[in-house]
Design an enzyme around this catalytic site. Structure first.
Site, PDB file in Angstrom:
ATOM      1  N   GLY A 124       0.871   5.881  -0.448  1.00  0.00           N
ATOM      2  CA  GLY A 124       0.168   7.055   0.030  1.00  0.00           C
ATOM      3  C   GLY A 124      -1.152   7.282  -0.672  1.00  0.00           C
ATOM      4  N   PHE A 125      -1.233   6.867  -1.954  1.00  0.00           N
ATOM      5  CA  PHE A 125      -2.453   7.156  -2.706  1.00  0.00           C
ATOM      6  C   PHE A 125      -3.025   5.929  -3.379  1.00  0.00           C
ATOM      7  CE2 PHE A 125      -0.068  11.168  -2.685  1.00  0.00           C
ATOM      8  CZ  PHE A 125      -0.993  11.967  -2.052  1.00  0.00           C
TER       9      PHE A 125
ATOM     10  N   ASP B 206      10.865  11.427  -3.389  1.00  0.00           N
ATOM     11  CA  ASP B 206      10.346  10.517  -2.342  1.00  0.00           C
ATOM     12  C   ASP B 206      11.217   9.267  -2.250  1.00  0.00           C
ATOM     13  OD1 ASP B 206       8.649   9.941  -0.268  1.00  0.00           O
ATOM     14  OD2 ASP B 206       7.112   8.997  -1.509  1.00  0.00           O
TER      15      ASP B 206
ATOM     16  N   THR C 269       0.853  -1.178   0.000  1.00  0.00           N
ATOM     17  CA  THR C 269       0.000   0.000   0.000  1.00  0.00           C
ATOM     18  C   THR C 269       0.889   1.229   0.000  1.00  0.00           C
ATOM     19  OG1 THR C 269      -0.120  -0.063   2.418  1.00  0.00           O
ATOM     20  CG2 THR C 269      -1.912  -1.096   1.192  1.00  0.00           C
TER      21      THR C 269
ATOM     22  N   THR D  22      -3.278   1.202  -3.583  1.00  0.00           N
ATOM     23  CA  THR D  22      -2.963  -0.164  -3.170  1.00  0.00           C
ATOM     24  C   THR D  22      -2.389  -0.904  -4.360  1.00  0.00           C
ATOM     25  OG1 THR D  22      -4.809  -0.116  -1.615  1.00  0.00           O
ATOM     26  CG2 THR D  22      -3.904  -2.276  -2.164  1.00  0.00           C
TER      27      THR D  22
END
Length: 721
Positions: free
Chosen positions: A382-383, A499, A380, A385
């Protein structure tokens, strides 16, 4: 001589008398028992007493009633059956009902698909006809006046096909009932049969199906138990568990010395009528446990064709013609609607959809992921799955499903397509394509079998009990740096990932790392990197200057990845200052993961830790590029000397002081798991240089796997000025 003869004669005479008595007894027994079998009834009219609507058809079927209204028909075997048996037990004479068994195959054809009736019976009667017997619910056995009279001496097994009628108390319908001198059943069971492989599994079926049905009735006189089994004749086997198995001691009050066996049936008014046929019948009362002879279905007369009320041929032709025309029109309408829908889709395609045409069909992804079930989730973000999938070509894929109705999720979706859609590098995750279906946004990648770096190293329990060796760790670090170098300097545009963290590093089966999750990435033209208007990234990996000048730094995040490991407890010291302090005292190797023991190269470890410190330098200009990082890690250049005054406050290093020493010495008390979490920051408003405060950022726990440091609880970095 004559005297000798007279002495021999009495024994011979005794033997002769005994033989005569045995034969007489056997003959008497044969006359008191009954056994017969009829494989169809053609040519056997003389052996039956037929009354009412009953008749034997030319093909051998015994018809009890046709579909006319308010009919009754009976058919009895014309010879009586002796059913009372004298017994002698404990020198006491007693009477009981003799054991008997009967088997028959019948067919009931209703007058329409919605109604029929009323059913038929197998009956024990003192007469071969039932005078004044009524139709409908009385089934040709009794009438309104004598119903319930014990002088009837009638026992019936009722095959009921109507749910309640008139004064009827039988409310089930399609059931089997046991009736004693009464048309109301003492006992009822819905029509079912039991599977032999699972006696608790019952299958129901209709008596009025128009299909042959076989019935077996067995009465055990010793236990006074009646067993009734009913099942479709085409089943191919006899269920071992009967539908009804019940003791009926009151049968002795009903049965007389001689009784007739046979069938009765009746119809009602209007559509409450059915054809009732018997195809074959066997009966036996011979022996203590008689079993009626098996009926050979292949030798029985064929059942009558089921007659259905239908339409005339002209009406059928008209219906077929109209149906064909309607079908053609519906097909044309379907293709027209699909064509218009595709035109609308093509007219509304966005620019990024035209530039990145590798689009997957949603139904293919739905099948590949088995309907996006929870069991297929492999991660999963941040935005969205991530699901594991398998295409029809047997290729394994990873499908990231963006959280619907998320504005930022749409931005992340488009950012990944723009940044990853064309880049290809052995250390970057390969984006195979995308899919947009209604509110669902999906990204399709190559499937990476070993999962993310943090799950590989620090999941509890880990995927492997073995500790990742030093050589593999160093190669993973080089691979991540190589992928970032390609993004920063070697592709046609500059890509800043924004990120970088262990959970976004996926490990292949050969331990090759691939950097993924480009949802926060930005593309820049060479030499035109501008400030970002939003604060994006994961707490602990964002460069300190991001809040002041809006410029992200993948180098800083890479340095944190090298220096930090998953936290296990809270603390107030700053990790970078601690490592710098060890470096200044010449004890930097004390920061190496203790699980490695001595299985690592000391020179390479010093270089890796020093590179991590350089990448985390507070001054962006002092951080090496990814090309420089690779040269340091490959030993092509010496690492730049790190000045003790490299930008972090002395007070921040003095904060942990002796507290940190105490923490390290009590390492055995460190918990085996952590409640740490990964916090991703996305803000659409510009953050000023004063926007960062220690209370806002440094008290979050990090959830990342790091390559080279003790399993410590730490803050992200020191207070920013």
């Amino acid at each position: 001589m004559s005297r000798a003869r007279s002495m021999v004669s009495p024994p011979i005479l005794l033997v002769i008398i005994t033989v005569i008595l045995v034969r007489a007894q056997r003959a008497t027994s044969e006359t008191t028992t009954t056994e017969f079998i009829f494989q169809g009834f053609k040519g056997n009219q003389s052996q039956f007493q037929l009354e009412g609507d009953s008749t034997i058809k030319s093909n051998g079927l015994l018809r009890l009633t046709d579909r006319k209204s308010n009919l009754a028909g009976t058919a009895f075997y014309n010879k009586p059956v002796r059913l009372l048996l004298e017994t002698n037990r404990n020198s006491t004479n007693a009477t009981r009902v003799r054991s008997f068994s009967t088997r028959f195959v019948f067919v009931i054809i209703p007058s329409s698909s919605s109604s029929g009736g009323f059913g038929f019976t197998f009956t024990l009667s003192p007469t071969t006809n039932r005078p004044n017997a009524g139709s409908a619910q009385y089934l040709g056995v009794l009438n309104k006046e004598n119903n319930g009279d014990p002088r009837n001496h009638v026992f019936s097994v009722e095959f009921d096909t109507v749910q309640g009628s008139g004064d009827d108390t039988d409310k089930i319908g399609n059931d089997i009932g046991l009736n004693f001198n009464n048309r109301t059943s003492d006992f009822q069971e819905p029509v079912v049969y039991y599977q032999n492989d699972d006696p608790n599994k019952r299958e129901d079926f209709e008596l009025e199906s128009g299909n042959p049905i076989q019935a077996l009735l067995t009465y055990d006189g010793a236990t006074q138990t009646l067993n009734v089994t009913v099942y479709p004749a085409k089943l191919g086997f006899k269920p071992t568990k009967p539908l009804i198995s019940k003791q009926i001691p009151k049968l002795l009050d009903v049965v007389q010395e001689e009784m007739y066996v046979g069938f009765t049936a009746a119809t009602g008014k209007g559509d409450q009528s059915s054809d009732h046929y018997v195809m074959g019948w066997s009966f036996s009362s011979v022996g203590e446990n008689p079993i009626a002879a098996t009926l050979d279905l292949s030798e029985l007369p064929p059942p009558p064709a089921t007659k259905r009320r239908g339409f005339s041929s002209q009406v059928i032709v008209l219906i077929v013609a109209l149906s064909t025309v309607m079908l053609v029109m519906l097909v044309l309408l379907f293709f027209f609607v699909m064509y218009k829908k595709r035109l609308r889709q093509e007219e509304t395609l966005e620019d990024w959809e035209i530039d990145h045409p590798r689009r997957f069909r949603y139904r293919d992804l739905y099948v590949a992921t088995d309907g996006f079930k929870e069991a297929g989730v492999i991660g999963t973000g941040g935005f969205g799955t991530v699901y594991k999938g398998k295409l029809a070509s047997s290729d394994l894929i990873a499908v990231k499903k963006i959280v619907p109705n998320s504005r930022q999720g749409v931005r992340e979706f488009m950012a990944e397509i723009e940044s990853l859609g064309r880049v290809r590098h052995r250390n970057l995750v390969n984006l195979q394509g995308w899919c947009k279906h209604r509110s669902d946004l999906l990204l399709i990648y190559d499937y990476i079998p070993n999962g993310s770096l943090d799950s590989l190293l620090y999941s509890v329990p880990r995927r492997s009990s073995a500790v990742l060796p030093w050589d593999a760790r160093l190669e993973i670090a080089k691979g991540i740096a190589s992928g970032l170098l390609y993004l920063h300097e070697e592709w046609e545009q500059m890509v800043v990932h924004r990120d970088v963290k262990p959970s976004n590093v996926l490990i292949e089966s050969n331990m090759n790392p691939r950097l993924g999750d480009f949802g926060l990435a930005r593309l820049y033209e060479r030499g035109s990197m501008s400030e970002t208007t939003g604060l994006v990234g994961t707490i602990g990996y964002m460069a300190p200057e991001l809040a002041r000048n809006g410029k992200p730094s993948d180098a800083f995040a890479f340095g944190v990845l090298l220096l930090e490991r998953k936290p296990t407890d809270s603390g107030t010291f700053f990790l970078v200052d601690w490592v710098m302090d060890l470096h200044a005292r010449g004890e930097i190797l004390s920061a190496v993961d203790p699980r490695l023991g001595s299985d690592y190269d000391g020179r390479e470890a010093r270089v890796a830790l020093a590179v991590g410190l350089l990448c985390c330098h507070q001054k962006p200009a002092s951080r090496p590029s990814m090309r420089g990082v690779l040269k340091f890690l490959n030993g092509e250049e010496e690492v730049v000397e790190i000045d003790d005054e490299w930008g972090y406050s002395k007070s921040s290093r003095s904060d942990f002081g002796s507290n940190f020493v105490g923490y390290v010495s009590s390492s055995t008390s460190i918990p085996s798991s952590s409640s740490a979490f990964d916090t991703r920051i996305i803000s659409t408003s510009h953050v000023t240089s004063g926007g960062y405060r220690k209370k806002c950022l440094f008290q979050y726990e990090l959830d990342a796997s790091y390559l080279f440091i003790h399993e410590l609880r730490t803050s992200a970095y020191s207070t920013l000025n």
